[in-house]
Write a protein that holds these residues in place. Structure first.
Motif, PDB file in Angstrom:
ATOM      1  N   GLY A  31      12.663   6.873  -1.728  1.00  0.00           N
ATOM      2  CA  GLY A  31      12.031   8.199  -0.652  1.00  0.00           C
ATOM      3  C   GLY A  31      11.273   7.310   0.249  1.00  0.00           C
ATOM      4  N   HIS A  32      10.279   6.284   0.143  1.00  0.00           N
ATOM      5  CA  HIS A  32       9.765   6.009   0.547  1.00  0.00           C
ATOM      6  C   HIS A  32       9.897   3.739   1.291  1.00  0.00           C
ATOM      7  N   TRP A  88       1.776  -2.569  11.405  1.00  0.00           N
ATOM      8  CA  TRP A  88       0.601  -1.770   9.677  1.00  0.00           C
ATOM      9  C   TRP A  88      -0.761  -2.022   9.640  1.00  0.00           C
ATOM     10  N   LEU A 113      11.602   2.761   5.743  1.00  0.00           N
ATOM     11  CA  LEU A 113      11.229   2.114   5.560  1.00  0.00           C
ATOM     12  C   LEU A 113      11.393   0.372   6.969  1.00  0.00           C
ATOM     13  N   ARG A 171       7.636  -1.367  13.158  1.00  0.00           N
ATOM     14  CA  ARG A 171       6.328  -0.836  13.070  1.00  0.00           C
ATOM     15  C   ARG A 171       5.096  -1.551  13.108  1.00  0.00           C
ATOM     16  N   GLN A 190      12.156   6.932  -7.263  1.00  0.00           N
ATOM     17  CA  GLN A 190      11.514   7.762  -6.308  1.00  0.00           C
ATOM     18  C   GLN A 190      10.687   7.315  -4.650  1.00  0.00           C
ATOM     19  N   VAL A 191      10.002   6.306  -5.225  1.00  0.00           N
ATOM     20  CA  VAL A 191       9.312   5.265  -4.915  1.00  0.00           C
ATOM     21  C   VAL A 191      10.203   4.205  -3.453  1.00  0.00           C
ATOM     22  N   GLU A 195       2.376   1.506  -3.093  1.00  0.00           N
ATOM     23  CA  GLU A 195       1.057   2.618  -4.617  1.00  0.00           C
ATOM     24  C   GLU A 195       0.799   3.860  -3.825  1.00  0.00           C
ATOM     25  N   ALA A 196       0.623   3.987  -2.494  1.00  0.00           N
ATOM     26  CA  ALA A 196       0.291   4.864  -2.217  1.00  0.00           C
ATOM     27  C   ALA A 196       1.279   6.609  -2.879  1.00  0.00           C
ATOM     28  N   ALA A 197       2.288   5.575  -2.996  1.00  0.00           N
ATOM     29  CA  ALA A 197       3.125   6.704  -3.842  1.00  0.00           C
ATOM     30  C   ALA A 197       3.670   7.355  -4.865  1.00  0.00           C
ATOM     31  N   LEU A 198       3.117   5.691  -5.729  1.00  0.00           N
ATOM     32  CA  LEU A 198       2.840   5.367  -7.488  1.00  0.00           C
ATOM     33  C   LEU A 198       1.443   6.705  -7.355  1.00  0.00           C
ATOM     34  N   ALA A 233       5.529   9.141  -8.176  1.00  0.00           N
ATOM     35  CA  ALA A 233       5.976   9.792  -7.365  1.00  0.00           C
ATOM     36  C   ALA A 233       6.986   8.575  -9.018  1.00  0.00           C
ATOM     37  N   SER A 254       0.608  -1.252  -0.210  1.00  0.00           N
ATOM     38  CA  SER A 254      -0.202  -0.257   0.087  1.00  0.00           C
ATOM     39  C   SER A 254       0.840   1.306   0.094  1.00  0.00           C
ATOM     40  N   ILE A 255       2.337   1.427   0.431  1.00  0.00           N
ATOM     41  CA  ILE A 255       3.006   2.338   0.606  1.00  0.00           C
ATOM     42  C   ILE A 255       3.673   2.636  -0.930  1.00  0.00           C
TER      43      ILE A 255
END
Lengths: 431, 265
Positions: free
Chosen positions: A332-333, A431, A337, A429, A328-329, A317-320, A324, A314-315
């Motif tokens: 950056g993300h 999720w 993580l 963390r 960058q995905v 997908e969120a960035a794409l 991004a 999901s992270i």
């Protein structure tokens, strides 16, 4: 609305078949729990035996017996103009003769028996003092030096006085001298910092781990500098960018195989390639680190890939979704993580590398080297190979030192794994 | 059962935003979308409904080329946004996704601050010239996401600390921040409770004034409540497409009728 099954109250408790089944299930659960507990207790017991046996022999190396003498630096023996040379040994002997005046006329053999109480390093210690400050010539200095190994063993009760004289390394006369010195308060047993601050030596009382610690440090630094960037780069490419085809499958299988290859094979490879073809120096931590990097890399690649995989889609997908680009995905993300997992894997890989012996033996890091390496290109030993060397030495003083060195190694391993667990708990963390 | 007011909703003819012609999607050997042609209007909520696995999400993901990230997925046919072929070689999916925002089934804020969540899109697309500019963009997006009043005092707290409904509205604000023209929503309320759902639905109605919205939903009531146009998908085919009121009250196809009356699905 709800579907109620009509059941008479108490049926739960009275049905005999149901109760028998319940009993059986409970019994199975108890057996399983018992087996688990048993396994853990067994592992705990083994660990306890290991540590207890190491501590029970190793604690003797925590202190080192020292002799404190008043030494008159005789200008006739030691002169300023040719300082590095001189009769340091004779000066030390004279200091002992002052304590035992009846030995003044003794023969050379008897005298050697007396001065045998000094460690071989005593004369060098005195020389270094005087070279540093030539003004001491002609004065009386108080010198505290280690006693030689047999007397250290005597002090620590490892040589028993009741053993027949022929079977022990100090004779009755030497014991009498030693006891006299002890009565006069000249024998002390301070903490053996030399174990950490001295380099290796043929004489157990002078031998220390400094060379091994520095060697291991350089080797791990080189290992980290190579395996961390290369491992992470490979993992990111394989996990995020590589097309999924036959080629990437083959690479994946090979990386997993690489992690399972016996470490001695990496040693042979290093011997052939790094020393043979590249002509890098023998016994150097640089080569050791490069060899260990070969072993650590698969571990880092595998743990990094697992950490990248654990980042939820999901992270990505969120960035794409906000536009991004792929890199960058990832940078950056996903990678930030995954970093705690990557760090944990890296530290565990390095801890493995720290304890690795076999490949270092093949590239000559088990040489006898009496000074700590200044650069990664100097000859050196590493902690596990130092343990190997000491365990192989015939002098009795090395028995306790070997155990102490293993405890030092275990201490570093526990520390590194502790850091890994701390990082994991801190940054983990849900999720 | 159905909201009778839907048939009274004013439906005005808007300009066409997306026009898809003969779209085929293959997942490996599976033919997931079969020859779908549909026109999606501007300033309209278009709902895709249909049973699970019917291809409605797959088709939605064709509209911003999210399917590109799946190796085995192959898209054929012609999809045009404002007359431009979005599968043209010269179109960068990164640019397309800034113009066609997406909101996902599960709220997926970045594990960063609320501010950074919204500011990320504008930053990577270079929409803000300076910090003040960015602040303004973030505030405007959060206002459009109808969440500004709830978070304005804690913009630096992590977005993951919000409630589910707030997270989803934050994700909508994040999608709006890149100034898109179309918003795609893939079951945006399926992970939310009824109160959060109604808030998001109100927000959709509000967003309709400025954007073209396409939502995929499992809930026919939701489709009836929020959409003006409805497309019914079944086994990869677009079975029926028309005014929402008409689809729900007077479906032309037998399969549509079976689905909305609960006989298939």
């Amino acid at each position: 609305m709800t579907d109620m099954t009509a059941s008479p109250s108490g049926a739960l408790a009275t049905d005999a078949r149901l109760r028998a089944r319940l009993r059986q299930r409970k019994r199975k659960q108890v057996i399983l729990q018992g087996l688990g507990l048993g396994a853990i207790s067994f592992a705990g017991l083994m660990l306890f035996i290991l540590v207890a046996s190491l501590v029970s022999t190793g604690y003797k190396a925590v202190t080192q017996t020292h002799l404190t003498v008043e030494v008159f630096v005789d200008p006739q023996e030691i002169s300023v103009d040719k300082l590095p040379r001189g009769g340091f040994r004779d000066v030390l002997a004279a200091a002992l003769i002052k304590e035992f005046p009846d030995m003044a006329e003794a023969g050379r053999k008897d005298l050697r028996a007396l001065t045998g109480v000094y460690s071989n390093g005593a004369q060098f210690r005195l020389r270094d003092m005087i070279v540093a400050d030539p003004g001491l010539i002609g004065q009386t200095v108080t010198l505290t030096v280690p006693v030689s190994d047999p007397f250290d063993q005597l002090q620590k009760d490892l040589i028993k006085r009741e053993t027949p004289q022929a079977q022990r390394r100090v004779d009755d006369r030497q014991i009498a001298w030693f006891d006299t010195l002890a009565e006069r308060g000249m024998i002390s047993e301070p903490i053996n910092w030399g174990l950490l601050t001295n380099a290796d030596s043929r004489f157990p009382e002078l031998a220390g781990l400094k060379g091994a610690l520095v060697g291991s440090f350089w080797a791990l630094l080189v290992c980290f500098a190579i395996s961390f960037p290369v491992g992470i780069g490979a993992a990111i490419y394989l996990e995020e960018f590589a097309p999924k085809n036959r080629m990437s499958d083959i690479i994946e299988v090979n990386i997993n195989n690489l992690a399972a290859v016996p470490s001695v094979v990496f040693g042979l490879l290093a011997l052939a390639v790094f020393l043979g073809w590249f002509g890098l120096p023998r016994s150097a931590p640089l080569v050791g680190g490069m060899t260990l990097a070969l072993m650590t890399m698969p571990t880092i690649i595998i743990s990094t890939r697992a950490a990248l995989k654990a980042v939820p889609p999901s992270i990505r997908e969120a960035a794409l979704g906000v536009g991004a680009s792929r890199h960058q995905v990832v940078f950056g993300h996903v990678l930030p993580l995954a970093m705690p997992g990557v760090m944990t894997g890296t530290i565990i890989g390095l801890a493995q590398a720290l304890g690795e012996t076999a490949p270092l033996l093949l590239i000559g890091m088990n040489a006898f080297i009496t000074s700590a390496p200044g650069t990664p290109l100097d000859s050196a030993t590493a902690l596990p190979t130092q343990i190997f060397i000491w365990a192989d030495s015939p002098e009795r003083g090395f028995v306790s030192r070997t155990s102490a060195a293993i405890l030092v190694l275990l201490g570093f391993l526990v520390m590194m794994n502790g850091i890994a667990i701390y990082l994991r708990n801190k940054f983990e963390r849900s999720w | 059962m159905y909201d009778t007011s839907i048939s009274e909703k004013t439906v005005t003819q808007n300009s066409i935003k997306f026009s898809a012609r003969n779209v085929q999607v293959h997942y490996g050997d599976t033919h997931a979308i079969k020859d779908v042609s549909v026109d999606i209007e501007d300033k309209t909520v278009t709902a895709f409904i249909g049973p699970s696995g019917c291809g409605k999400s797959t088709f939605l993901r064709c509209l911003n080329r999210m399917n590109d990230t799946i190796d085995i997925c192959r898209v054929e046919g012609d999809i045009r946004l404002d007359g431009q072929d979005i599968y043209d070689k010269r179109v960068d999916p990164v640019q397309l996704r800034a113009k066609v925002g997406m909101v996902f089934q599960k709220p997926n804020p970045f594990p960063k601050s609320i501010y950074d969540n919204v500011a990320y899109g504008p930053k990577i697309h270079g929409l803000a010239r300076n910090k003040a500019d960015l602040d303004e963009i973030v505030e405007r997006a959060l206002r459009r996401g109808a969440i500004w009043d709830e978070v304005k005092d804690r913009l630096n707290e992590p977005g993951t600390g919000l409630s589910g409904g707030q997270q989803q509205r934050l994700c909508i604000a994040r999608a709006v921040a890149t100034e898109p023209e179309v918003l795609l929503m893939d079951e945006p309320c399926s992970a939310l409770d009824p109160i959060a759902t109604s808030q998001v639905e109100e927000l959709m109605d509000e967003l309709r004034k400025n954007y073209s919205l396409v939502i995929v939903t499992h809930s026919m009531q939701q489709a009836a409540r929020v959409s003006q146009k409805t497309a019914f998908f079944h086994l990869g085919n677009l079975v029926e497409f028309g005014e929402t009121g008409q689809i729900f009250t007077n479906p032309q196809d037998e399969r549509t009728e079976s689905y909305i009356t609960g006989r298939i699905g």
